[in-house]
Design a protein around this motif. Structure first.
Motif, mmCIF file in Angstrom:
data_model
loop_
_atom_site.group_PDB
_atom_site.id
_atom_site.type_symbol
_atom_site.label_atom_id
_atom_site.label_comp_id
_atom_site.label_asym_id
_atom_site.label_seq_id
_atom_site.Cartn_x
_atom_site.Cartn_y
_atom_site.Cartn_z
ATOM 1 N N GLY A 1 0.828 -1.210 0.000
ATOM 2 C CA GLY A 1 0.000 0.000 0.000
ATOM 3 C C GLY A 1 0.853 1.247 0.000
ATOM 4 N N TYR B 1 -5.396 7.861 6.794
ATOM 5 C CA TYR B 1 -4.042 7.738 7.341
ATOM 6 C C TYR B 1 -3.534 9.140 7.656
ATOM 7 C CZ TYR B 1 -3.803 2.834 6.084
ATOM 8 O OH TYR B 1 -4.026 1.487 6.028
ATOM 9 N N TYR C 1 -12.097 1.437 4.650
ATOM 10 C CA TYR C 1 -11.913 2.770 4.030
ATOM 11 C C TYR C 1 -11.672 2.575 2.538
ATOM 12 C CZ TYR C 1 -6.935 1.746 3.927
ATOM 13 O OH TYR C 1 -5.735 1.162 3.664
ATOM 14 N N HIS D 1 -1.738 -2.786 9.273
ATOM 15 C CA HIS D 1 -0.514 -3.139 8.543
ATOM 16 C C HIS D 1 0.645 -3.484 9.479
ATOM 17 C CE1 HIS D 1 -1.539 -1.411 4.473
ATOM 18 N NE2 HIS D 1 -2.395 -0.722 5.190
HETATM 19 C C1 BEZ Z 1 -3.610 0.349 2.009
HETATM 20 O O1 BEZ Z 1 -3.935 -0.623 2.591
HETATM 21 O O2 BEZ Z 1 -3.201 1.216 2.715
HETATM 22 C C2 BEZ Z 1 -3.726 0.441 0.513
HETATM 23 C C3 BEZ Z 1 -3.314 -0.617 -0.251
HETATM 24 C C4 BEZ Z 1 -3.415 -0.525 -1.635
HETATM 25 C C5 BEZ Z 1 -3.920 0.617 -2.227
HETATM 26 C C6 BEZ Z 1 -4.335 1.682 -1.441
HETATM 27 C C7 BEZ Z 1 -4.251 1.578 -0.058
#
Ligand code: BEZ
Ligand code: FE
Length: 302
Positions: A113, A168, A201, A227
């Motif tokens: 991500g 975030y 989200y 994460h």
């Molecule tokens: C995330 O988990 O933060 C994420 C993963 C892939 C694309 C966008 C956000």
């Protein structure tokens, strides 16, 4: 009488397309870097196969180029539309799957991500990663071991997550750090910290990738997750998340990151339930256990 034009027989057309493909592949014959040659010729073969299979029109190819141009225009050091594109096409997860072959009982990897930040603050064991992030408090604990079960002391654990509004800290406009930190396991390989209970989200969807999802009738939502990136000398660095059992988005995560083995019970606790470290919590809170197993660094690809 005007001459009428007839389509070429199918076998002649096939031969012309094939001849072009072979000419392009041969153009890389003198590439000295063997791996680069393998990548480029593989790409060309699959790209030509795609163009031929779907009988791509020139207008469709121009639209694709226009789409990629828009992805480039919106990309800067805070927004990476090409990674989002790779994520929603499942290419990121497929690369992770290929690059991280299953190794015994080692914990599975999933997408990185775009919201990781290096040098997040260090917290002590039992510390709180939330900072100003809103959300229901969540106690997270577990161990880090090798595939032989031996505890790994001093493993570095990076954790990051969105707040209760699904944002975030890098999406705040005031530069505050929230919902991220790093910590180290103790001599028994144990770790523990407070965070917030993950909530679903959307991935950033106000750009070309969002419009692509909309045109395809797909949702930008990600299943709720927390994460982790875990590293220890002599072991393969693990990038993963844990997901919340019961979340209705588990089967339709927009970036295909969910793996059954990463779904955990986030046990809901009533107000007044004593906390593991005696910290006073006013309302409800949750707790989850995640025991992490790192593969040895020398795992050979199948
Ligand atoms: C995330 O988990 O933060 C994420 C993963 C892939 C694309 C966008 C956000
Ligand atoms: Fe995330």
């Amino acid at each position: 009488m005007p001459a009428t034009r007839t389509a070429e027989p199918a076998d002649r057309q096939h031969a012309r397309e094939q001849e072009l493909l072979e000419r392009v592949v041969r153009s890389f014959d003198s590439c000295a870097d063997v791996r680069l040659r393998e990548l480029l010729t593989g790409l060309v073969r699959h790209l030509h196969a795609f163009v031929r299979e779907v009988r791509l029109t020139e207008q469709e190819w121009a639209a694709a180029v226009e789409f990629l141009t828009r992805c480039g225009e919106i990309t800067d050091d805070r927004r990476q539309e090409f990674i989002l594109l790779s994520d929603v096409l499942g290419a990121s997860m497929q690369t992770i799957t290929v690059a991280n072959p299953a190794c015994g009982n080692a914990t599975e990897a999933t997408v990185f991500g775009p919201f990781f930040v290096a040098d997040a603050p260090r917290i002590p064991l039992g510390g709180d990663i939330a900072g100003p992030a809103t959300g229901e408090p969540c106690w997270v604990e577990g161990t880090v071991t090798g595939t032989d079960g031996a505890p790994l002391a001093d493993a570095r654990i990076e954790v990051w997550e969105a707040d209760a509004d699904g944002r975030y800290d890098v999406q705040y406009d005031d530069g505050r750090t929230a919902g991220r930190a790093h910590l180290y396991t103790d001599e028994h390989g144990r770790y523990r910290f407070w965070g917030v209970t993950p909530t679903p989200y959307p991935i950033p969807h106000d750009g070309p990738v969002g419009r692509l999802l909309e045109a395809a009738g797909r949702s930008p939502m990600r299943a709720s997750h927390l994460h982790f990136m875990v590293s220890h000398a002599g072991h393969r660095t693990l990038v993963t998340h844990i997901f919340v059992r019961g979340d209705e988005l588990l089967g339709q995560d927009s970036v295909f990151g969910v793996r059954e083995s990463l779904i955990r019970d986030f046990a809901q606790q009533e107000p007044g339930t004593p906390t593991p470290d005696g910290r006073p919590v006013e309302g409800t809170w949750s707790r989850v256990r995640f025991d992490i197993v790192l593969a040895p660094a020398e795992t050979r690809r199948p």
